[in-house]
Design a protein around this motif. Structure first.
Motif, PDB file in Angstrom:
ATOM      1  N   VAL A  83       0.859  -1.187   0.000  1.00 25.92           N
ATOM      2  CA  VAL A  83       0.000   0.000   0.000  1.00 25.92           C
ATOM      3  C   VAL A  83       0.892   1.233   0.000  1.00 25.92           C
ATOM      4  CG1 VAL A  83      -1.996  -1.057   1.125  1.00 25.92           C
ATOM      5  CG2 VAL A  83      -0.185  -0.009   2.520  1.00 25.92           C
ATOM      6  N   GLY A  84       0.309   2.357  -0.355  1.00 30.38           N
ATOM      7  CA  GLY A  84       1.060   3.592  -0.398  1.00 30.38           C
ATOM      8  C   GLY A  84       1.092   4.307   0.936  1.00 30.38           C
ATOM      9  N   ASP A  85       1.965   5.290   1.004  1.00 26.51           N
ATOM     10  CA  ASP A  85       2.051   6.157   2.169  1.00 26.51           C
ATOM     11  C   ASP A  85       1.054   7.299   1.986  1.00 26.51           C
ATOM     12  OD1 ASP A  85       2.900   7.261   4.524  1.00 26.51           O
ATOM     13  OD2 ASP A  85       4.686   8.203   3.668  1.00 26.51           O
ATOM     14  N   ASP A  86      -0.232   6.929   2.008  1.00 21.49           N
ATOM     15  CA  ASP A  86      -1.293   7.882   1.703  1.00 21.49           C
ATOM     16  C   ASP A  86      -2.543   7.540   2.514  1.00 21.49           C
ATOM     17  OD1 ASP A  86      -2.259   5.598   0.341  1.00 21.49           O
ATOM     18  OD2 ASP A  86      -1.545   6.320  -1.598  1.00 21.49           O
ATOM     19  N   MET A  87      -3.596   8.343   2.366  1.00 22.61           N
ATOM     20  CA  MET A  87      -4.823   8.120   3.142  1.00 22.61           C
ATOM     21  C   MET A  87      -5.492   6.806   2.774  1.00 22.61           C
ATOM     22  SD  MET A  87      -6.623  11.885   3.431  1.00 22.61           S
ATOM     23  CE  MET A  87      -6.611  12.164   1.660  1.00 22.61           C
ATOM     24  N   ARG A 109       5.962   1.955   1.566  1.00 26.55           N
ATOM     25  CA  ARG A 109       7.201   2.681   1.335  1.00 26.55           C
ATOM     26  C   ARG A 109       6.895   4.146   1.000  1.00 26.55           C
ATOM     27  NH1 ARG A 109       8.433  -1.614   2.899  1.00 26.55           N
ATOM     28  NH2 ARG A 109       9.881  -3.144   2.041  1.00 26.55           N
ATOM     29  N   PRO A 110       7.774   5.065   1.415  1.00 26.82           N
ATOM     30  CA  PRO A 110       7.606   6.460   0.998  1.00 26.82           C
ATOM     31  C   PRO A 110       7.594   6.565  -0.528  1.00 26.82           C
ATOM     32  CG  PRO A 110       9.247   6.288   2.739  1.00 26.82           C
ATOM     33  CD  PRO A 110       8.932   4.884   2.315  1.00 26.82           C
ATOM     34  N   GLY A 134      -0.649   1.477  -8.848  1.00 26.30           N
ATOM     35  CA  GLY A 134      -0.042   1.706  -7.546  1.00 26.30           C
ATOM     36  C   GLY A 134       0.875   0.602  -7.048  1.00 26.30           C
ATOM     37  N   ALA A 135       0.856   0.393  -5.720  1.00 29.68           N
ATOM     38  CA  ALA A 135       1.850  -0.431  -5.040  1.00 29.68           C
ATOM     39  C   ALA A 135       1.745  -1.915  -5.349  1.00 29.68           C
ATOM     40  CB  ALA A 135       1.742  -0.218  -3.523  1.00 29.68           C
TER      41      ALA A 135
END
Length: 338
Positions: A83-87, A109-110, A134-135
């Motif tokens: 997953v992303g470093d996001d909401m 990951r950032p 995405g990830a």
């Protein structure tokens, strides 16, 4: 040669002898954040607005849907993906945790962004989507993580063909090691043409149950018949094919010669998002519980049908008992003539 019963029994016995912490289910691959609206009949022109009746969020994807549906039906389950470093990543991890899913192997990951979709569900349940990859294409199971990822009774690869880093041989290695450790291996794919076959072919010799939709299976093989399509994958090492056929049910074709079709249940479909992935979860529950093949496919079909009754992946799946009762009391659709 041992049949599918022997294989499943051996895997269950191995799991019982293994260390106490071994989980029932490890679901690896495509995990996405979905925002779904229903019913969507058209996209407004210009900056216009159309009003809809329902809007929801869901963890979806071939691995995400399956792991939550399996957890709802009582399996101890692990999610493996990125997953992303996001909401959206915050919400996905929180939601997985709410269902008791182990997220220790989820990577973040950032700079990564969570795989996400805007799903416009039509009145008939079809769901055109806008997707950001995405990830899912970035996460990787390294050697240090591998032992915990494959330490499960059933190890599922969900979304082969979308996992860019994993599709370059690592998925095949993971499936091989999982089998060697006594797990039953299952796999689902994201495929649209024969160009996707190399990534899929690499896992086939290490896959006990290969479970694509029939559309994906036909796209990979270029064939249009059920038996010939199944034989294509069996010739490349798969032990058993279980194809989802949409409104026509499911088809089971084992290397030992067992083959049969199970019709779909008679339901009023609301949303088809995640139906095949819910099927995979139901089949995993059936394997862990030692169901015979035909009951296993019927139970998986019931899980898929319940998924179709809700808006968003696995929304209609509640528990094992609820799914079992649905399987026993719900009539099947009439099969169309071939």
């Amino acid at each position: 040669m041992a049949d599918h019963h022997d294989r499943a029994d051996a895997a269950r016995g191995e799991a019982e002898r293994a260390q106490q912490g071994r989980l029932d289910y490890s679901s690896i691959g495509f995990i996405t954040f979905d925002c779904l609206g229903w019913p969507v009949t058209a996209i407004p022109e210009g900056g216009g607005t159309h009003f809809i009746q329902d809007l929801t969020l869901a963890v979806s994807g071939a691995a995400g849907t399956a792991v939550i549906a399996a957890a709802k039906m009582g399996l101890s389950a692990r999610a493996v993906g990125g997953v992303g470093d996001d909401m959206m990543g915050d919400w996905v991890l929180q939601r997985l945790g709410q269902f008791g899913v182990d997220t220790a192997a989820m990577q973040r990951r950032p700079g990564w962004r969570t795989s996400s979709s805007i799903v416009t569900t039509r009145p008939d349940g079809q769901r055109p989507a806008l997707h950001m990859k995405g990830a899912t294409g970035q996460f990787f199971v390294d050697d240090d993580l591998m032992p915990s990822v494959i330490d499960a009774r059933v190890v599922h690869l969900g979304g082969v063909g979308l996992m860019d880093a994993m599709d370059r041989g690592r998925n095949a290695e993971l499936a091989r090691l999982a089998q060697a450790g006594g797990a039953v291996t299952t796999a689902d794919v994201f495929a649209g043409s024969p160009d996707d076959l190399p990534a899929v072919a690499s896992i086939l010799p290490h896959t006990d149950y290969f479970m694509p939709s029939i559309e994906e299976a036909h796209a990979l093989t270029g064939r249009s018949d059920l038996e010939g399509t199944a034989e294509f994958f069996l010739d490349r090492g798969v032990r058993c094919c279980v194809f989802t056929l949409g409104a026509e049910g499911a088809y089971y074709h084992h290397r030992d010669g067992t083959r049969f079709r199970v019709p779909a249940f008679q339901i009023d479909v609301r949303c088809t998002c995640g139906c095949g992935d819910a099927f995979d979860a139901g089949f995993a529950v059936a394997l862990v519980r030692g169901m015979d093949p035909e009951t296993a496919v019927r139970f998986a079909q019931a899980t898929s049908a319940l998924n179709a009754l809700g808006l968003g992946s696995q929304a209609g799946v509640e528990s094992f008992d609820h799914t079992w009762d649905f399987m026993l009391r719900t009539p099947h659709r009439e099969r169309r003539a071939a």
